[in-house]
Structure formats: structure tokens, C-alpha cells
Design a protein around this motif. Structure first.
Motif, PDB file in Angstrom:
ATOM      1  N   GLU A  69       2.479  -4.962 -19.290  1.00  0.00           N
ATOM      2  CA  GLU A  69       3.413  -4.333 -18.193  1.00  0.00           C
ATOM      3  C   GLU A  69       4.650  -3.576 -18.779  1.00  0.00           C
ATOM      4  N   GLN A  70       5.213  -4.171 -19.757  1.00  0.00           N
ATOM      5  CA  GLN A  70       6.239  -3.554 -20.100  1.00  0.00           C
ATOM      6  C   GLN A  70       5.902  -2.134 -21.042  1.00  0.00           C
ATOM      7  N   ASP A  71       4.673  -2.089 -21.322  1.00  0.00           N
ATOM      8  CA  ASP A  71       4.131  -0.594 -21.949  1.00  0.00           C
ATOM      9  C   ASP A  71       3.985   0.416 -20.730  1.00  0.00           C
ATOM     10  N   ILE A  72       3.240  -0.164 -19.732  1.00  0.00           N
ATOM     11  CA  ILE A  72       2.546   0.754 -18.920  1.00  0.00           C
ATOM     12  C   ILE A  72       2.812   0.033 -17.375  1.00  0.00           C
ATOM     13  N   LYS A  73       3.121   1.007 -16.555  1.00  0.00           N
ATOM     14  CA  LYS A  73       3.124   0.721 -15.183  1.00  0.00           C
ATOM     15  C   LYS A  73       1.923   1.116 -14.532  1.00  0.00           C
ATOM     16  N   ALA A  74       1.039   0.013 -14.144  1.00  0.00           N
ATOM     17  CA  ALA A  74      -0.209   0.300 -13.490  1.00  0.00           C
ATOM     18  C   ALA A  74      -0.241  -0.046 -11.987  1.00  0.00           C
ATOM     19  N   GLU A  75      -0.832   0.777 -11.011  1.00  0.00           N
ATOM     20  CA  GLU A  75      -0.886   0.136  -9.716  1.00  0.00           C
ATOM     21  C   GLU A  75      -1.902   0.949  -9.065  1.00  0.00           C
ATOM     22  N   TRP A  76      -2.729   0.095  -8.167  1.00  0.00           N
ATOM     23  CA  TRP A  76      -3.569   1.000  -7.013  1.00  0.00           C
ATOM     24  C   TRP A  76      -2.603   1.501  -6.123  1.00  0.00           C
ATOM     25  N   ALA A  77      -3.254   2.859  -5.977  1.00  0.00           N
ATOM     26  CA  ALA A  77      -2.410   3.639  -4.896  1.00  0.00           C
ATOM     27  C   ALA A  77      -3.378   3.221  -3.617  1.00  0.00           C
ATOM     28  N   THR A  78      -2.747   3.769  -2.526  1.00  0.00           N
ATOM     29  CA  THR A  78      -3.263   3.857  -1.356  1.00  0.00           C
ATOM     30  C   THR A  78      -4.354   4.999  -1.313  1.00  0.00           C
ATOM     31  N   ASN A  79      -4.323   6.057  -1.819  1.00  0.00           N
ATOM     32  CA  ASN A  79      -5.479   6.946  -2.124  1.00  0.00           C
ATOM     33  C   ASN A  79      -5.267   7.754  -3.063  1.00  0.00           C
ATOM     34  N   GLU A  80      -6.149   8.616  -3.324  1.00  0.00           N
ATOM     35  CA  GLU A  80      -6.155   9.627  -4.781  1.00  0.00           C
ATOM     36  C   GLU A  80      -4.889  10.542  -4.720  1.00  0.00           C
ATOM     37  N   LYS A  81      -4.460  10.994  -3.390  1.00  0.00           N
ATOM     38  CA  LYS A  81      -3.640  11.906  -3.377  1.00  0.00           C
ATOM     39  C   LYS A  81      -2.197  11.230  -3.898  1.00  0.00           C
ATOM     40  N   VAL A  82      -2.162  10.235  -3.073  1.00  0.00           N
ATOM     41  CA  VAL A  82      -0.917   9.349  -3.437  1.00  0.00           C
ATOM     42  C   VAL A  82      -0.993   8.955  -4.909  1.00  0.00           C
TER      43      VAL A  82
END
Lengths: 615, 311
Positions: A69-82
Motif C-alpha cells: 500500500e505504501q507503494d501504490i494506492k489502489a481502490e475500486w471506484a464507483t464506476n469507470e468515469k470516477v
């Protein structure tokens, strides 16, 4: 997270981040295309990554999240535009950013893409877009290169997992050098093929921080007018760059004919015509015109082999060369060595293969079905019973459109069901109750604005929110309604009931999906309500996040009259026993498959289905 | 079992330096473990120094649909998918899936290995008429053995059960597969050990040996002579399918419009008319199951089926 299924072997600790992705010790690894992309993202020093799940792109972000996590912040978005907006924000802030989606996801994100292409980047920005030729798991087979041309964004097309990793990294260099977002286009076959990949180290460029530049960063008419000509210059510069870039490769062979190809098609070309002259284009937009011209002049006949649309073919023709492409190789469906061979045979360039027909049995129809115990099944059984006109949406539940449930009348795109239902109501031609059915993840993705529209325009419709607490279709990803993030940690959770109430819906009820009688009664009440009514049909998916298995039900053979009521569920645990009652097939329950949802027992009119523990 | 039987190999099974890629197609039904088996094989090929490509399709396949995985290995492998008619080995975890992919098997020299397990999809049970049969494939073990030179049909689940671990059925199949590919047994075992949960390593290695021994001991000729199991799932029926036409007779004066028959009809062919009397709306959907007749509290419905034999 991908499951090992019922296989005898489960990979050890793949969920605990001990995946070999993060192990830098050995430098050649077997990686799936999507894993290689994720590795490339990490090696390129990306700091922020976002995506919404969609086959075949889903595993990319899942694998990105296996890096620290300290390398890269990755998260599911609510949709592709977001997702794209998050990445654009990170790019503004001066770090490398990444976003992944399937081809139809780019439609959702395109609004932001069309403006940000004018803006360009601060930190490099790469979009990986996975097309689905052959429509393995999508609603269409659009070609991303056409949208990229519209946005004037360069497209790189890897042919194998190694190139997938390399091109993502090169994509960031191009992005920053030419001040442009870059699309790396994958396809289902590439994303889901595992091959050996030489991996490298992670190098993080020094962040520039936010760079104030109002004419570049704020797209208002006066600024956009300045940026548009720059875009055209950029396109020309990129084409010039690709003329000498090692992304494009000329493999010299005979002069009788030459093949221009890109992406996964290259591997099929090498398979069936290994000695041919090949121009392998790693950059399929903008095209390296000078290089193509030189190649075309070196051979007597030019063929273009590309999946889906004739993007390269048309450009080569515009350059003034006679070229054959879609006249020999189909514009629809996925290519294979056989498709490429057939095209080259009909071009007279390969001999007709002699074929001796062997054993070719009539294949068994085995369409995908809703799982045993799937909570969607009862919702659609109840909808059949009230004889509703049903607008469907995207998710596992779209399978309820086919036999035996046959309970969905339309399916367009993510979140369309509610808007479609509003339109059907306004048309005034329907005398059946109008119901929109939409899953929890799809509702969050694109279902909330149309629900507001339904309330605002006083549509008399019912919305059945199928809340199975996951994004099931793509393999069980979390979303804002589950309260768990991509790395499996607790986070804020959307409360659907509160949300729907707050939009102005007066009639909201939550029911247990496994209580068929209650669901039916509730639906009857909902359709009688004038205005928008919402039912939340609530039960977790039986596969994700945990596989649910309870005591299996059993058929009392002497009581079964073969009426097939239970077979209407389409449950994979039910089949015919081989015994007949008055000529009708009696049923039996596969004890390994049945997870004990009780729906078949609820619909059995002769009370033949029971839980052995109750005997 | 005789030791005289040679390891089962396609005659053209190459030595470990091979001019063209070797192709193994692994097929089955979603959830059976096709992908895991392919991963084991792909890892093994890599460890043996080959370039390897393994291609699979996710998505809808997970929902009980057909699943396939192409594994290709050799000095150089281009296409990730196996061209039709060029699979050196077709390994089927389910019988009908083996039949589906049969055209991919290399003729004469290709090896066919199949679990005799049958997974009948709900879709194959959708003919509702009297005397209907399942739509499962008709090919029997015998027809396949007669037409495919190198063919092996084994009850992997049964073998695994004897070892006490049903879940090791896939490892039994790997044991059988190992006889068709020229890799050292120890290399197989070492890869399998890496993939299975540690506490099950021992039983999985036993399962591998059992599958391997079964294939090595397989005697095609005697098997063909002694084959008992014709294994067609097509049922024999005394009623000719589709010969029936059912007629539902409704005595309107007796119907009080309670709606029970309409709600319970499995085919949804009855409706309530505007007089609140039941009416047959879609006679062609009626299968003559008699549910309406039996459930009517007022004896207002009689179902006539010409071939009906009262029980």
C-alpha cells in the motif's frame, strides 16, 4: 478475488499477498496478461490506481493491490468515469496514475477522457482498456481504437504478457514526453493468457507536485481553443516518433506478400505464416505512416490482419496502397490460428489444408446458469408470478433472461434498467406492471441518477434492487455498498435504504430473497403503490466473499409427480432422476451441488422435497 | 495389471527437444478445477525449460458453463490457442465436454483422456413433455474407444474415493495425463506438492500414482471386450416423446376463481379471465402434468391425455 473452485489444489497463501508477483528474487515468472500489466504498473512507479471491475480487465487492479500500500494506492471506484477522474486528479498532483477498464467501461469514462486529452498530463497517465472480441462476457464487441482516435489518444497494443508489461512502462514515458494520456489495449485472449515474463525493478520518478497552469488545467472555451491545435500537433509528433520507435517491428521475409498486424493477431500470424514479411505494429494509433509506406513498397501484396474494425487497413488505403484486410479476415468475432489460416488460404497464399473428418459429436448446450442457491433466482420467480414487464441490467442476473426463468425483457448497459422502465411507463403502452431489476454494484455504478429521475418525473414503476453484497459477475469484488475495500479492510458503507429514502422514494422495503412467498406478496404491494417503489431483495451471493454451503435437500421419490415446477428455477443441483411418473421425469438433487436454499421445496406442489434433518 | 504395457504416448510424442509446440487442451465445467490443472502443467513445463503459454477464458464460464484451457509448450510458442485438430492431448474432466472439443484432437496420434463423470446441465432437462429424454450427448465410452485410437476413460472420482479423498480426483487425472507426456514422474510430484495444501500433499501424491498406474495398466483390447457400461444417458421410455397432446377441460360453472391452478401451473398456461374464471391461454405449453386437476378444490378441471395410463 479469483477462486480455486473445487480443485484439489488451492494455491498456498495467494490471498495473503505472498503471490509471486511481489517476489523480486527470480526475474522470469509465468504471468497472466493482466498480472503482467499490474507488474508493469508497479515497476513504472505508479502511485495511484483505480478501476471498476469488468471482464476481462478485473484481475489487473486485484493484482496491483498485491503490491504494498505504501507503494501504490489502489481502490475500486464507483464506476469507470470516477476511476479515470481519480487518476486524472493524481496526474494533476504530479504522480504517475493508472486506470483499468473493459471496453464498454471506456464509454462511461469517455466524457472525462475527451476533455483530459486536451489537458494532457502532469504525472504520466495510462489507461488499460480490455476489448472482448468474440463477446465472451460483454454486451458488445466495440473496438477501443475507434474511441481512441476520436480522443486523439495514442494506443499501444501488446501481443503477449511480456509486451503487456513493457508497453505499460513505455506508455508512461510516452505519456510524459508527449503530454498525453496513453491507452494500452488488451483483449480477452491476451489478458487471460499466462506466459513467461522477465520482470524488472520498480523505479519511481520524482514527483513534480501540482503545476499551476490555468490555460492547460482548466478547460473552458477560450483555453480549449488553444489546446485543440496542440492536440493535432501532438498526433503528428507521435506518428513521427512511432516511425522509429521499437514498439513497431519489421520482420523481414519474402517479398511476394507482407502482413501488417498488431496485438494478439501477431501470434496467430507467426503460427501459420512464420516466414512471411511482417510489420508488427505495437502502436496502432497514430500510425507510423512513413514506416508503413516503406513496408508496403517492399512487398508485392499487402494484407492487414487485425481483430474487429479495419482501423489500420483504412489508414493504409488512405496512404494510397492497395490493401486486403476485412475482405479476407472477419470484422466480427475473435481471431484464432484457424481464422488467420483460412484468410490466407482464400487469398491463395497458403495451400488448402487437407481435412479428414474425425469424430465430431453434436455438442451439448451448456449455457452458464445462476448458481445453486443464487438469491437472484427467487426474485425472478416472483416476477414471473406477477407477470411483470421487466427491464434488466448487467450482472449475473441477466442469465434470468434465458430458459427456464425467461423473466427479463430488456438489457442495455450498466444502470439502464431504471431509465428504460421510466421510458416504458411514459410511453403509456404497457398494461403489465413495469419493474426494473438491478444489482447492488450496478446500482452504485449507474443506477442512482435514473432513480432520481424516476422520482422526479413521477414514474409509476417498481425497482427491485438485487442486493447480494458483492460484484458477483466479475468474481466477487467489493464496492461502496459492502463496506470493505480492495485490500480487504473495513471502510465506510453505503446504506441503501437510507440512500433511497433520501432520494424521495416513499415506498421502500427490504425482504429476504429466500422467502419466496414474502417476496411475491411484497412485489404485489409494490406494483399497487402509485409512484416509485423499491424492494431490496437481500441475501449474500453464494460464492463470494465466502462459498455458502448448508445441508442439502432431498427428493422423496415416491411423492414426486414430475410436474417440473422446481425445474423452472434452473438450479444446477436439480436434474432428472431417470424415474418416471406417468411418463413425466421425476427429479433428483445433486447433494454436492445443493447448498440448501430451500427454494425448490418452497415451489414443490406435492411436498416431495425435504431437508433430511427434518425427517 | 501387467508391466508389459508401455506408457501410453502418442506415437509422435516428441523427445524433450521438440521442433513444434506440444498442445494440451484441458476442458470441463465451471468449478471443476480446469484452470488449476492447467497451472500445474504450465508450471511443470516451465520448470522443464520450455516456453509455455496457457490461455483460458473467465467470466460467464464460472457460472456452470463450459470451461477450457489451452496449454502449449515448446522451444518457441506463438499462438496462445491450439488450432483445431492439433491438440496432442485432450484432457476432459467431464464426458460431454470431452465430446465438445473432440474436433480439436490431433487425428490418429492425439491422446484422449476423460473422466467418465457426467454433469447434466438443467438446460438438458427442459423438454417438459411426457417421455422426454435428457439432451445429454449420446456418445458412449465404447463409441469413443472404437473411433479414437489413444483413448482413456477413467472414473477419477471413484479412484479418489477409494483413497478416501474425493477432492483428489483432479490429481488422479494428472497421474493419467503424466503417462502421455514425457516428463519425469518426480518433476510432476514436486510441482503438485507446491500447489496442494500442505496437509493434503501425501494423499494427492497417492492419487497421482493411482491415476498413473491406472493409465499404465490400461489394456485397450480387454477393456473393449469387457466394456459393460455403455453409459448413454438417453433414457429408454415407454412413452414416445411428443406423442402426447393434452387437453384441459374446465367446467366453468364449478370454478369459483380461487386462482390456485393459475399460480401453481408449472408452465404458466392458465389465466384468470375477466369473469374471474380460469381459462387455458397457451394450450401448446401444457405438458399434461395434471397439477391443476389435482389442486382444484372444486373438481372443475380434468386433464385429458390420449396415451394416459391410469395408475
Amino acid at each position: 478475488m479469483a477462486k480455486a473452485g473445487t480443485a484439489a489444489f488451492a494455491p498456498q497463501g495467494s490471498k495473503e499477498g505472498t503471490n509471486n508477483n511481489t517476489d523480486v528474487a527470480s526475474d522470469v515468472k509465468p504471468l497472466m496478461g493482466n498480472e503482467a500489466i499490474a507488474r508493469g504498473v508497479w515497476e513504472a512507479g505508479v502511485r495511484v490506481a483505480s478501476a471498476y471491475p469488468g471482464t476481462p480487465s478485473t484481475e489487473i487492479l486485484e493484482n496491483v493491490a498485491r503490491f504494498p500500500e505504501q507503494d501504490i494506492k489502489a481502490e475500486w471506484a464507483t464506476n469507470e468515469k470516477v476511476a479515470l477522474d481519480v487518476a486524472i486528479g493524481a496526474s494533476f498532483a504530479g504522480v504517475r496514475a493508472f486506470v483499468a477498464m473493459k471496453h464498454v467501461g471506456l464509454n462511461v469514462a469517455s466524457d472525462s477522457l475527451m476533455s483530459m486529452t486536451y489537458i494532457g498530463v502532469n504525472g504520466g497517465l495510462v489507461l488499460v482498456v480490455c476489448d472482448d472480441p468474440g463477446i465472451h462476457s460483454s454486451q458488445n464487441e466495440q473496438d477501443t481504437r475507434l474511441l481512441a482516435r476520436l480522443a486523439m489518444v495514442p494506443v499501444l497494443e501488446p501481443s503477449d504478457a511480456q509486451e503487456a508489461l513493457d508497453f505499460v512502462k513505455q506508455g508512461y514515458d510516452i505519456s510524459e514526453q508527449f503530454d498525453t494520456p496513453v491507452i494500452v489495449r488488451s483483449t480477452t485472449r491476451l489478458s487471460h493468457t499466462r506466459s513467461l515474463v522477465r520482470v524488472g525493478e520498480r523505479v519511481v520518478p520524482i514527483s513534480k507536485g501540482f503545476v499551476d497552469n490555468i490555460t492547460k488545467n482548466v478547460m473552458v472555451p477560450s483555453h480549449a481553443r488553444i489546446r485543440h491545435p496542440r492536440l493535432i500537433e501532438r498526433e503528428r509528433d507521435l506518428a513521427e516518433f512511432f516511425n522509429s520507435s521499437d514498439l513497431n517491428r519489421w520482420e523481414r521475409g519474402g517479398t511476394e506478400y507482407g502482413i501488417i498486424t498488431c496485438g494478439i493477431s501477431y501470434s496467430y500470424v507467426k503460427e501459420v505464416a512464420s516466414d512471411a514479411s511482417v510489420l508488427k505494429l505495437g502502436a496502432s494509433y497514430p500510425l507510423a505512416e512513413a514506416l508503413i509506406r516503406e513496408f508496403c513498397e517492399s512487398v508485392d501484396r499487402v494484407l492487414v490482419i487485425e481483430e474487429l474494425e479495419p482501423v489500420i487497413e483504412e489508414t493504409v488505403r488512405k496512404l494510397g496502397f492497395e490493401v486486403e484486410g476485412k475482405s479476407l479476415f472477419p470484422r466480427v468475432g475473435e481471431f484464432s490460428p484457424s481464422v488467420v489460416r483460412e484468410g490466407l488460404v482464400s487469398a491463395g497464399l497458403l495451400p488448402v489444408a487437407k481435412s479428414t473428418p474425425g469424430l465430431s459429436p453434436e455438442p451439448l448446450a451448456r449455457p452458464p446458469v445462476l448458481c445453486s442457491g443464487c438469491p437472484h433466482t427467487s426474485s425472478y420467480m416472483a416476477l414471473r408470478a406477477i407477470n411483470a414487464r421487466v427491464a434488466g441490467d448487467i450482472g449475473c442476473y441477466t442469465l434470468a433472461a434465458i430458459e427456464p426463468l425467461k423473466a427479463i425483457d430488456t438489457c442495455v448497459a450498466m444502470g439502464s434498467s431504471i431509465g428504460n422502465a421510466v421510458g416504458m411507463y411514459k410511453a403509456g403502452t404497457e398494461n403489465r406492471p413495469i419493474v426494473a431489476t438491478i444489482g447492488d454494484s450496478t446500482f452504485i455504478h449507474a443506477g442512482i441518477p435514473p432513480l432520481i429521475d424516476a422520482v422526479y418525473s413521477r414514474a409509476d414503476i417498481t425497482v427491485l434492487l438485487l442486493d447480494n453484497h458483492t460484484t458477483a459477475m466479475t468474481g466477487g469484488q467489493d464496492h461502496a455498498g459492502t463496506g470493505v475495500n480492495l485490500r480487504g479492510k473495513q471502510t465506510e458503507r453505503v446504506d441503501f435504504e437510507q440512500l433511497i429514502h433520501s432520494l424521495g422514494v416513499k415506498w421502500v422495503r427490504k425482504v429476504d430473497s429466500y422467502n419466496l412467498g414474502n417476496l411475491y406478496k411484497c412485489l404485489q404491494d409494490a406494483v399497487r403503490h402509485k409512484g416509485v417503489s423499491v424492494i431490496i431483495s437481500d441475501r449474500p451471493c453464494v460464492l463470494d466473499p465466502v462459498k455458502i454451503k448448508g445441508t442439502s435437500f432431498t427428493v422423496r421419490a415416491e411423492s414426486c409427480v414430475g410436474c417440473q415446477s422446481c425445474m423452472n428455477l434452473g438450479c444446477p443441483a436439480l436434474s432428472w432422476s431417470g424415474e418416471l411418473y406417468d411418463g413425466h421425469n421425476k427429479v433428483e438433487i445433486n447433494q454436492l451441488e445443493c447448498m440448501g436454499c430451500s427454494l425448490c421445496a418452497q415451489v414443490c406442489p406435492s411436498d416431495a422435497i425435504y431437508l433430511p434433518t427434518e425427517e | 495389471m501387467t508391466t508389459a504395457v508401455k506408457p501410453v504416448k502418442a506415437p509422435n510424442t516428441p523427445p524433450l527437444t521438440i521442433p513444434r509446440p506440444h498442445n494440451v487442451l484441458i476442458v470441463g465445467v465451471g468449478g471443476q478445477g480446469v484452470i488449476m490443472i492447467s497451472k500445474v502443467l504450465a508450471t511443470l513445463c516451465q520448470e522443464q525449460g520450455f516456453e509455455v503459454k496457457q490461455s483460458e477464458v473467465h467470466g460467464m464460464a464460472k457460472r456452470g458453463g463450459a470451461v477450457f484451457s489451452h496449454v502449449r509448450f515448446g522451444e518457441i510458442v506463438h499462438s496462445p490457442t491450439i488450432p483445431e485438430g492439433e491438440a496432442d492431448v485432450l484432457l476432459a474432466l467431464e464426458w460431454a465436454e470431452g465430446m465438445r472439443w473432440m474436433p480439436y484432437l490431433r487425428q490418429q496420434s492425439g491422446t484422449f483422456i476423460a473422466d467418465t463423470q457426467r454433469i447434466v446441465p438443467p438446460f438438458a432437462c427442459r423438454n417438459r413433455t411426457r417421455g422426454a429424454r435428457t439432451g445429454y450427448v449420446g456418445e458412449t465410452i465404447q463409441t469413443v474407444m472404437e473411433q479414437v485410437e489413444n483413448s482413456f476413460a477413467l472414473d477419477a472420482m471413484g479412484i479418489a474415493k477409494q483413497l478416501g479423498v474425493v477432492k483428489a480426483a483432479n490429481t488422479v487425472l494428472l497421474g493419467a495425463l503424466s503417462t502421455a507426456l514425457d516428463f519425469p514422474t518426480e518433476a510432476w510430484k514436486s510441482v503438485i506438492s507446491k500447489f496442494v495444501p500442505p496437509q493434503t500433499t501425501k494423499v494427492n501424491l497417492l492419487a497421482f500414482d493411482a491415476g498413473r498406474e491406472w493409465a499404465l495398466g490400461f489394456d485397450r483390447e480387454s477393456e473393449l471386450r469387457n466394456i459393460k457400461d455403455t453409459r448413454s444417458l438417453h433414457q429408454e421410455s415407454t412413452v414416445e416423446a411428443g406423442a402426447d397432446y393434452s387437453r384441459v377441460e374446465i367446467t366453468e360453472e364449478w370454478c369459483k376463481g380461487c386462482d390456485i391452478c393459475v399460480k401453481f401451473c408449472p408452465e404458466r398456461c392458465l389465466i384468470m379471465n375477466e369473469k374471474l374464471i380460469v381459462e387455458m391461454a397457451e394450450p401448446e405449453l401444457c405438458t399434461g402434468c395434471r397439477m391443476c386437476e389435482w389442486l382444484c378444490p372444486d373438481f372443475a378441471i380434468t386433464v385429458h391425455t390420449p396415451n394416459h395410463v391410469p395408475l
